[in-house]
Design an enzyme around this catalytic site. Structure first.
Site, PDB file in Angstrom:
ATOM      1  N   SER A   1       0.808  -1.215   0.000  1.00 19.37           N
ATOM      2  CA  SER A   1       0.000   0.000   0.000  1.00 19.37           C
ATOM      3  C   SER A   1       0.847   1.273   0.000  1.00 19.37           C
ATOM      4  O   SER A   1       0.361   2.334  -0.399  1.00 19.37           O
ATOM      5  CB  SER A   1      -0.957   0.009   1.193  1.00 19.37           C
ATOM      6  OG  SER A   1      -0.256  -0.212   2.400  1.00 19.37           O
TER       7      SER A   1
ATOM      8  N   ASP B   1      -2.037   5.681  12.223  1.00 25.97           N
ATOM      9  CA  ASP B   1      -1.253   5.251  11.064  1.00 25.97           C
ATOM     10  C   ASP B   1       0.030   6.062  10.960  1.00 25.97           C
ATOM     11  O   ASP B   1       0.020   7.229  10.550  1.00 25.97           O
ATOM     12  CB  ASP B   1      -2.092   5.409   9.788  1.00 25.97           C
ATOM     13  CG  ASP B   1      -1.394   4.863   8.556  1.00 25.97           C
ATOM     14  OD1 ASP B   1      -0.206   4.491   8.650  1.00 25.97           O
ATOM     15  OD2 ASP B   1      -2.033   4.807   7.488  1.00 25.97           O
TER      16      ASP B   1
ATOM     17  N   HIS C   1       1.856   4.928   6.491  1.00 26.41           N
ATOM     18  CA  HIS C   1       1.567   5.593   5.216  1.00 26.41           C
ATOM     19  C   HIS C   1       1.823   7.094   5.342  1.00 26.41           C
ATOM     20  O   HIS C   1       2.204   7.589   6.410  1.00 26.41           O
ATOM     21  CB  HIS C   1       0.122   5.312   4.799  1.00 26.41           C
ATOM     22  CG  HIS C   1      -0.167   3.854   4.645  1.00 26.41           C
ATOM     23  ND1 HIS C   1      -0.693   3.085   5.668  1.00 26.41           N
ATOM     24  CD2 HIS C   1       0.006   3.022   3.594  1.00 26.41           C
ATOM     25  CE1 HIS C   1      -0.823   1.834   5.256  1.00 26.41           C
ATOM     26  NE2 HIS C   1      -0.413   1.760   4.009  1.00 26.41           N
TER      27      HIS C   1
END
Length: 427
Positions: free
Chosen positions: A151, A396, A399
Protein backbone atom coordinates in the site's frame (compact mmCIF):
# COMPACT_ATOMS: atom_id res chain seq x y z
CA UNK A 1 19.29 17.11 -17.09
CA UNK A 2 19.47 19.81 -19.74
CA UNK A 3 19.59 17.75 -22.89
CA UNK A 4 19.49 20.69 -25.29
CA UNK A 5 23.05 21.75 -24.51
CA UNK A 6 24.16 18.11 -24.64
CA UNK A 7 22.62 17.57 -28.07
CA UNK A 8 24.08 20.84 -29.35
CA UNK A 9 27.55 19.86 -28.24
CA UNK A 10 27.31 16.41 -29.76
CA UNK A 11 26.02 17.91 -33.01
CA UNK A 12 28.96 20.32 -33.24
CA UNK A 13 31.46 17.54 -32.77
CA UNK A 14 29.85 15.30 -35.37
CA UNK A 15 29.80 18.16 -37.88
CA UNK A 16 33.52 18.79 -37.48
CA UNK A 17 35.11 15.37 -37.64
CA UNK A 18 34.12 11.72 -37.15
CA UNK A 19 37.20 11.00 -35.04
CA UNK A 20 36.44 13.89 -32.73
CA UNK A 21 32.84 12.71 -32.40
CA UNK A 22 33.99 9.22 -31.53
CA UNK A 23 36.38 10.62 -28.93
CA UNK A 24 33.61 12.74 -27.41
CA UNK A 25 31.15 9.87 -27.14
CA UNK A 26 33.77 7.54 -25.69
CA UNK A 27 34.74 10.12 -23.10
CA UNK A 28 31.11 10.75 -22.18
CA UNK A 29 30.54 7.07 -21.63
CA UNK A 30 33.60 6.91 -19.41
CA UNK A 31 32.40 9.91 -17.43
CA UNK A 32 28.96 8.38 -16.99
CA UNK A 33 30.62 5.23 -15.66
CA UNK A 34 32.93 6.82 -13.11
CA UNK A 35 30.86 9.74 -11.79
CA UNK A 36 28.77 8.31 -8.94
CA UNK A 37 25.82 9.45 -6.95
CA UNK A 38 26.74 8.36 -3.44
CA UNK A 39 24.38 7.01 -0.85
CA UNK A 40 22.39 9.19 1.47
CA UNK A 41 23.70 7.14 4.36
CA UNK A 42 27.49 7.12 4.36
CA UNK A 43 28.37 3.44 4.23
CA UNK A 44 31.69 3.16 2.46
CA UNK A 45 31.47 -0.59 1.90
CA UNK A 46 28.66 -0.03 -0.59
CA UNK A 47 30.25 2.61 -2.78
CA UNK A 48 30.74 -0.04 -5.46
CA UNK A 49 27.10 0.25 -6.50
CA UNK A 50 27.12 4.03 -6.79
CA UNK A 51 27.41 3.92 -10.56
CA UNK A 52 23.71 3.07 -10.56
CA UNK A 53 22.70 5.91 -8.28
CA UNK A 54 24.27 8.96 -9.85
CA UNK A 55 22.17 11.91 -10.84
CA UNK A 56 24.25 14.27 -12.99
CA UNK A 57 23.12 17.69 -14.08
CA UNK A 58 24.42 19.00 -17.39
CA UNK A 59 24.71 22.77 -17.32
CA UNK A 60 24.11 24.99 -20.30
CA UNK A 61 27.33 25.50 -22.16
CA UNK A 62 28.68 26.67 -25.48
CA UNK A 63 31.88 24.70 -24.99
CA UNK A 64 33.66 23.84 -28.21
CA UNK A 65 36.22 21.39 -26.93
CA UNK A 66 36.20 18.19 -24.92
CA UNK A 67 37.91 19.71 -21.89
CA UNK A 68 35.23 22.36 -21.55
CA UNK A 69 32.53 19.77 -22.08
CA UNK A 70 33.78 17.72 -19.13
CA UNK A 71 33.27 20.77 -16.93
CA UNK A 72 29.56 20.76 -17.76
CA UNK A 73 29.04 17.56 -15.80
CA UNK A 74 28.94 17.53 -12.02
CA UNK A 75 28.00 14.85 -9.52
CA UNK A 76 25.29 15.39 -6.93
CA UNK A 77 23.85 12.99 -4.39
CA UNK A 78 20.20 14.00 -4.52
CA UNK A 79 19.36 11.66 -1.63
CA UNK A 80 21.49 13.39 1.02
CA UNK A 81 20.19 16.70 2.24
CA UNK A 82 17.70 18.51 4.47
CA UNK A 83 14.06 19.52 4.43
CA UNK A 84 13.61 23.25 3.91
CA UNK A 85 10.47 25.44 3.90
CA UNK A 86 8.51 25.62 0.64
CA UNK A 87 5.94 28.42 0.87
CA UNK A 88 4.52 27.51 -2.57
CA UNK A 89 3.46 24.03 -1.47
CA UNK A 90 1.20 22.15 -1.66
CA UNK A 91 0.83 21.73 -5.40
CA UNK A 92 -2.54 19.96 -5.16
CA UNK A 93 -5.14 19.41 -2.47
CA UNK A 94 -7.62 16.75 -1.44
CA UNK A 95 -10.29 18.74 -3.30
CA UNK A 96 -8.37 18.94 -6.59
CA UNK A 97 -7.17 15.32 -6.74
CA UNK A 98 -9.58 12.36 -6.68
CA UNK A 99 -6.79 9.76 -6.44
CA UNK A 100 -6.22 10.17 -2.68
CA UNK A 101 -7.43 7.18 -0.69
CA UNK A 102 -9.27 8.00 2.50
CA UNK A 103 -6.53 6.54 4.68
CA UNK A 104 -4.09 9.19 3.40
CA UNK A 105 -6.64 12.02 3.16
CA UNK A 106 -5.50 13.81 6.30
CA UNK A 107 -7.30 17.07 5.54
CA UNK A 108 -10.63 15.34 5.06
CA UNK A 109 -10.44 13.83 8.52
CA UNK A 110 -9.54 17.02 10.30
CA UNK A 111 -5.80 17.16 10.75
CA UNK A 112 -5.48 20.57 12.39
CA UNK A 113 -1.97 21.54 11.24
CA UNK A 114 -0.95 22.19 7.63
CA UNK A 115 2.73 22.93 8.04
CA UNK A 116 3.75 19.35 7.18
CA UNK A 117 2.76 20.07 3.56
CA UNK A 118 5.04 23.09 3.22
CA UNK A 119 8.50 21.54 3.01
CA UNK A 120 10.69 20.44 0.13
CA UNK A 121 13.80 18.32 -0.08
CA UNK A 122 17.06 20.15 -0.78
CA UNK A 123 20.16 18.05 -1.53
CA UNK A 124 23.35 19.17 0.18
CA UNK A 125 25.32 19.61 -3.02
CA UNK A 126 22.83 20.99 -5.51
CA UNK A 127 19.34 22.38 -5.98
CA UNK A 128 16.74 19.80 -6.98
CA UNK A 129 14.28 21.35 -9.44
CA UNK A 130 10.62 21.69 -8.58
CA UNK A 131 8.46 18.91 -9.97
CA UNK A 132 6.87 20.13 -13.18
CA UNK A 133 4.15 17.81 -14.51
CA UNK A 134 4.62 18.95 -18.10
CA UNK A 135 8.32 18.11 -17.90
CA UNK A 136 7.49 14.71 -16.43
CA UNK A 137 5.02 13.98 -19.21
CA UNK A 138 7.52 14.91 -21.91
CA UNK A 139 10.12 12.68 -20.25
CA UNK A 140 7.79 9.66 -20.23
CA UNK A 141 5.95 10.28 -23.48
CA UNK A 142 5.14 6.93 -25.08
CA UNK A 143 6.37 4.97 -22.06
CA UNK A 144 5.02 3.07 -19.06
CA UNK A 145 5.75 2.76 -15.33
CA UNK A 146 4.77 -0.13 -13.05
CA UNK A 147 4.63 0.21 -9.26
CA UNK A 148 5.10 -3.19 -7.59
CA UNK A 149 4.65 -3.60 -3.86
CA UNK A 150 2.26 -2.88 -1.01
CA UNK A 151 0.00 0.00 0.00
CA UNK A 152 2.98 2.36 0.35
CA UNK A 153 3.82 1.67 -3.30
CA UNK A 154 0.20 2.54 -4.10
CA UNK A 155 0.60 5.66 -1.91
CA UNK A 156 3.56 6.61 -4.14
CA UNK A 157 1.56 6.07 -7.33
CA UNK A 158 -1.35 8.15 -6.04
CA UNK A 159 1.05 10.98 -5.23
CA UNK A 160 2.25 10.90 -8.83
CA UNK A 161 -1.30 10.97 -10.21
CA UNK A 162 -2.07 13.98 -8.01
CA UNK A 163 1.07 15.85 -9.04
CA UNK A 164 0.28 15.22 -12.71
CA UNK A 165 -3.35 16.29 -12.29
CA UNK A 166 -2.38 19.92 -12.86
CA UNK A 167 -1.91 19.00 -16.52
CA UNK A 168 -4.03 15.92 -17.17
CA UNK A 169 -6.04 13.20 -15.45
CA UNK A 170 -5.73 9.60 -16.65
CA UNK A 171 -8.48 7.25 -17.74
CA UNK A 172 -8.92 3.85 -16.13
CA UNK A 173 -7.39 1.25 -18.45
CA UNK A 174 -7.44 -1.64 -15.98
CA UNK A 175 -7.73 -5.14 -17.34
CA UNK A 176 -10.17 -6.26 -14.63
CA UNK A 177 -12.04 -4.86 -11.63
CA UNK A 178 -9.54 -5.93 -8.97
CA UNK A 179 -8.64 -2.75 -7.10
CA UNK A 180 -5.21 -4.17 -6.24
CA UNK A 181 -4.18 -4.16 -9.90
CA UNK A 182 -4.93 -0.91 -11.68
CA UNK A 183 -3.77 0.69 -14.92
CA UNK A 184 -4.14 4.36 -15.78
CA UNK A 185 -3.63 5.83 -19.23
CA UNK A 186 -2.77 9.41 -20.22
CA UNK A 187 -3.97 9.67 -23.80
CA UNK A 188 -2.25 12.95 -24.69
CA UNK A 189 1.16 11.52 -23.86
CA UNK A 190 0.55 7.81 -24.58
CA UNK A 191 1.75 7.14 -21.04
CA UNK A 192 0.63 4.32 -18.74
CA UNK A 193 0.88 3.89 -14.96
CA UNK A 194 0.14 0.51 -13.39
CA UNK A 195 -0.02 -0.81 -9.85
CA UNK A 196 0.68 -4.46 -9.04
CA UNK A 197 -0.22 -5.58 -5.54
CA UNK A 198 2.53 -7.78 -4.07
CA UNK A 199 3.24 -6.91 -0.42
CA UNK A 200 5.85 -9.67 -0.10
CA UNK A 201 7.13 -9.62 -3.72
CA UNK A 202 7.07 -13.44 -3.71
CA UNK A 203 4.29 -16.01 -3.79
CA UNK A 204 2.27 -15.66 -0.60
CA UNK A 205 -1.12 -16.50 0.85
CA UNK A 206 -3.00 -15.82 4.04
CA UNK A 207 -3.11 -19.01 6.11
CA UNK A 208 -5.10 -17.54 9.01
CA UNK A 209 -6.96 -14.23 8.92
CA UNK A 210 -6.26 -13.70 12.64
CA UNK A 211 -2.96 -15.32 13.57
CA UNK A 212 -1.11 -14.78 16.83
CA UNK A 213 -1.15 -10.97 16.50
CA UNK A 214 -4.69 -10.67 15.07
CA UNK A 215 -3.22 -9.26 11.84
CA UNK A 216 -3.19 -12.51 9.90
CA UNK A 217 -0.68 -15.31 9.44
CA UNK A 218 0.91 -15.52 5.99
CA UNK A 219 2.69 -18.32 4.17
CA UNK A 220 5.63 -16.99 2.16
CA UNK A 221 7.26 -19.11 -0.53
CA UNK A 222 10.55 -17.27 -0.49
CA UNK A 223 12.01 -18.91 -3.59
CA UNK A 224 8.88 -18.73 -5.75
CA UNK A 225 8.01 -15.87 -8.09
CA UNK A 226 4.76 -13.98 -7.64
CA UNK A 227 3.30 -14.40 -11.13
CA UNK A 228 0.72 -11.70 -10.43
CA UNK A 229 3.43 -9.18 -11.27
CA UNK A 230 6.41 -11.05 -12.72
CA UNK A 231 4.30 -12.26 -15.64
CA UNK A 232 2.98 -8.75 -16.34
CA UNK A 233 5.95 -6.37 -16.35
CA UNK A 234 7.96 -7.49 -19.36
CA UNK A 235 6.53 -4.78 -21.59
CA UNK A 236 7.02 -1.89 -19.14
CA UNK A 237 9.73 0.71 -19.58
CA UNK A 238 10.22 1.35 -15.87
CA UNK A 239 9.43 -0.91 -12.91
CA UNK A 240 9.58 0.43 -9.35
CA UNK A 241 9.66 -2.31 -6.71
CA UNK A 242 9.40 -1.84 -2.97
CA UNK A 243 8.30 -3.70 0.14
CA UNK A 244 8.46 -3.22 3.85
CA UNK A 245 5.89 -3.15 6.57
CA UNK A 246 3.96 -6.33 5.72
CA UNK A 247 7.04 -8.25 6.82
CA UNK A 248 6.29 -7.24 10.41
CA UNK A 249 3.22 -9.50 10.38
CA UNK A 250 3.44 -13.17 11.48
CA UNK A 251 4.78 -15.34 8.66
CA UNK A 252 5.70 -18.95 7.92
CA UNK A 253 8.60 -19.39 5.50
CA UNK A 254 8.76 -22.02 2.75
CA UNK A 255 11.68 -22.90 0.50
CA UNK A 256 11.55 -25.70 -2.05
CA UNK A 257 8.04 -26.36 -0.84
CA UNK A 258 9.05 -27.10 2.74
CA UNK A 259 8.71 -25.08 5.95
CA UNK A 260 12.11 -23.69 6.94
CA UNK A 261 11.12 -21.28 9.70
CA UNK A 262 8.85 -18.39 10.58
CA UNK A 263 8.50 -15.01 12.19
CA UNK A 264 6.28 -14.73 15.28
CA UNK A 265 4.15 -17.68 14.16
CA UNK A 266 4.01 -19.18 17.69
CA UNK A 267 3.95 -22.70 16.29
CA UNK A 268 5.71 -25.63 17.88
CA UNK A 269 8.79 -27.08 16.17
CA UNK A 270 9.16 -24.10 13.82
CA UNK A 271 12.22 -21.93 14.37
CA UNK A 272 11.69 -18.17 14.49
CA UNK A 273 14.20 -16.84 11.95
CA UNK A 274 13.21 -13.19 12.23
CA UNK A 275 11.99 -10.62 9.73
CA UNK A 276 15.22 -10.05 7.87
CA UNK A 277 15.55 -13.69 6.84
CA UNK A 278 12.40 -13.35 4.73
CA UNK A 279 13.01 -9.77 3.66
CA UNK A 280 16.41 -10.49 2.13
CA UNK A 281 15.25 -13.61 0.33
CA UNK A 282 12.12 -11.96 -1.00
CA UNK A 283 14.16 -9.25 -2.73
CA UNK A 284 16.63 -11.85 -3.97
CA UNK A 285 13.79 -13.77 -5.60
CA UNK A 286 12.16 -10.62 -6.99
CA UNK A 287 15.40 -9.49 -8.61
CA UNK A 288 16.01 -13.02 -9.92
CA UNK A 289 12.58 -12.94 -11.55
CA UNK A 290 13.38 -9.66 -13.31
CA UNK A 291 16.79 -10.84 -14.46
CA UNK A 292 15.15 -13.95 -15.86
CA UNK A 293 12.89 -11.98 -18.21
CA UNK A 294 14.56 -12.35 -21.59
CA UNK A 295 12.42 -9.75 -23.35
CA UNK A 296 12.45 -7.13 -20.61
CA UNK A 297 14.24 -4.03 -21.92
CA UNK A 298 13.20 -1.60 -19.20
CA UNK A 299 14.85 -0.15 -16.11
CA UNK A 300 14.21 -1.51 -12.62
CA UNK A 301 14.16 0.95 -9.73
CA UNK A 302 14.47 -0.23 -6.15
CA UNK A 303 12.64 2.24 -3.91
CA UNK A 304 14.25 1.76 -0.53
CA UNK A 305 12.53 1.17 2.79
CA UNK A 306 10.62 4.10 4.32
CA UNK A 307 10.65 3.74 8.14
CA UNK A 308 7.53 4.05 10.26
CA UNK A 309 7.50 6.57 13.13
CA UNK A 310 5.60 5.08 16.06
CA UNK A 311 6.57 6.80 19.31
CA UNK A 312 5.42 5.98 22.82
CA UNK A 313 4.64 2.35 21.99
CA UNK A 314 4.18 -0.16 19.21
CA UNK A 315 1.51 0.27 16.55
CA UNK A 316 -0.95 -1.82 18.59
CA UNK A 317 0.18 -0.60 22.00
CA UNK A 318 -0.61 3.10 21.86
CA UNK A 319 2.21 4.19 19.58
CA UNK A 320 1.55 7.39 17.66
CA UNK A 321 3.17 10.04 15.45
CA UNK A 322 2.12 13.54 16.50
CA UNK A 323 5.09 15.65 15.45
CA UNK A 324 4.40 18.62 13.20
CA UNK A 325 7.85 19.38 11.74
CA UNK A 326 10.69 17.46 10.08
CA UNK A 327 13.85 16.69 12.01
CA UNK A 328 17.33 17.55 10.78
CA UNK A 329 19.76 14.95 9.49
CA UNK A 330 21.95 15.26 12.61
CA UNK A 331 18.97 14.68 14.90
CA UNK A 332 18.19 11.12 13.86
CA UNK A 333 19.95 8.09 12.45
CA UNK A 334 19.05 4.82 10.83
CA UNK A 335 19.54 1.96 13.26
CA UNK A 336 18.21 -1.36 14.51
CA UNK A 337 15.75 -3.23 12.32
CA UNK A 338 15.37 -0.27 9.94
CA UNK A 339 19.09 -0.42 9.21
CA UNK A 340 19.02 -4.20 8.78
CA UNK A 341 16.21 -4.06 6.26
CA UNK A 342 17.80 -1.20 4.35
CA UNK A 343 21.14 -2.97 4.14
CA UNK A 344 19.51 -6.20 3.00
CA UNK A 345 17.84 -4.34 0.15
CA UNK A 346 21.08 -2.71 -0.91
CA UNK A 347 23.12 -5.91 -0.73
CA UNK A 348 20.60 -7.85 -2.79
CA UNK A 349 20.36 -4.95 -5.22
CA UNK A 350 24.12 -4.97 -5.71
CA UNK A 351 24.14 -8.68 -6.50
CA UNK A 352 21.19 -8.35 -8.89
CA UNK A 353 22.75 -5.38 -10.63
CA UNK A 354 25.93 -7.33 -11.30
CA UNK A 355 23.98 -10.23 -12.82
CA UNK A 356 21.71 -7.87 -14.72
CA UNK A 357 24.59 -5.96 -16.24
CA UNK A 358 25.80 -9.14 -17.93
CA UNK A 359 22.31 -9.64 -19.40
CA UNK A 360 21.76 -6.06 -20.47
CA UNK A 361 19.32 -5.26 -17.65
CA UNK A 362 19.41 -1.88 -15.91
CA UNK A 363 19.00 -1.43 -12.15
CA UNK A 364 18.81 1.88 -10.25
CA UNK A 365 18.04 2.94 -6.67
CA UNK A 366 15.60 5.59 -5.48
CA UNK A 367 17.01 5.96 -1.99
CA UNK A 368 14.17 7.48 0.01
CA UNK A 369 15.20 6.04 3.38
CA UNK A 370 17.17 8.92 4.89
CA UNK A 371 14.80 11.63 3.65
CA UNK A 372 11.76 9.85 5.07
CA UNK A 373 13.46 8.98 8.33
CA UNK A 374 13.48 12.75 8.88
CA UNK A 375 9.70 13.14 8.38
CA UNK A 376 7.90 11.81 11.48
CA UNK A 377 5.36 14.59 10.88
CA UNK A 378 4.16 13.28 7.51
CA UNK A 379 1.90 10.39 8.57
CA UNK A 380 -1.90 10.39 8.94
CA UNK A 381 -1.81 9.26 12.58
CA UNK A 382 -5.51 9.26 13.59
CA UNK A 383 -6.51 11.51 10.70
CA UNK A 384 -7.07 8.76 8.14
CA UNK A 385 -10.52 7.80 9.39
CA UNK A 386 -13.38 9.05 11.55
CA UNK A 387 -12.93 8.61 15.32
CA UNK A 388 -15.79 6.12 15.61
CA UNK A 389 -14.52 3.81 12.86
CA UNK A 390 -13.12 0.40 13.79
CA UNK A 391 -9.83 0.17 11.89
CA UNK A 392 -6.83 -2.11 12.35
CA UNK A 393 -4.22 0.66 12.25
CA UNK A 394 -5.88 3.36 14.33
CA UNK A 395 -2.80 5.58 14.52
CA UNK A 396 -1.25 5.25 11.06
CA UNK A 397 2.45 6.06 11.23
CA UNK A 398 3.29 3.92 8.18
CA UNK A 399 1.57 5.59 5.22
CA UNK A 400 1.93 9.23 4.18
CA UNK A 401 -0.54 12.08 3.99
CA UNK A 402 -1.38 13.39 0.54
CA UNK A 403 -0.25 15.99 -0.16
CA UNK A 404 2.85 15.51 1.95
CA UNK A 405 6.50 14.43 2.05
CA UNK A 406 5.91 11.39 -0.17
CA UNK A 407 5.53 13.82 -3.08
CA UNK A 408 9.32 14.22 -2.95
CA UNK A 409 9.65 10.64 -4.20
CA UNK A 410 8.34 11.78 -7.55
CA UNK A 411 10.84 14.61 -7.67
CA UNK A 412 13.52 11.95 -7.17
CA UNK A 413 11.88 9.82 -9.83
CA UNK A 414 11.75 12.64 -12.36
CA UNK A 415 15.43 13.44 -11.92
CA UNK A 416 16.35 9.79 -12.39
CA UNK A 417 14.12 9.41 -15.43
CA UNK A 418 15.79 12.41 -17.01
CA UNK A 419 19.10 10.73 -16.32
CA UNK A 420 17.87 7.60 -18.08
CA UNK A 421 16.82 9.64 -21.10
CA UNK A 422 20.29 11.20 -21.12
CA UNK A 423 21.89 7.79 -21.08
CA UNK A 424 19.77 6.61 -24.00
CA UNK A 425 20.78 9.69 -26.01
CA UNK A 426 24.43 8.82 -25.53
CA UNK A 427 24.10 5.18 -26.56
Amino acid sequence: MKLQSLETLIGKYFSKAPKRAALLLSSILILFTVIPLSFSIKISSFLLINSSLWGNNIRDSTANDLGAFKETIRSCDIFRGEWVPDPKAPYYTNTTCWAIHDHQNCMKYGRPDTGFMKWKWRPDECEMPEFHPSEFFETVRGKSIAFVGDSVARNHMQSLICLLSRVEYPVDASIDSDERFRRWFYATYNFTIAAFWSPYLVKSMEADHLGPALTGLFDLHLDTFDDDWTAQIEGFDYVIISAGHWFFRPMVFYEQGKVVGCYYCKQKNITDLGINYAYRRAFRTAFKAINGLQNFKGTTFLRTFAPAHFEGGLWNQGGNCIRTKPVKSNETKLEGMNMELYMSQIEEFRDAERVGRERGHKFRVIDTTQAMLMRPDGHPSRFGHWPHENVTLYNDCVHWCLPGPIDSWNSFLLEMLKTEVGRSVLR
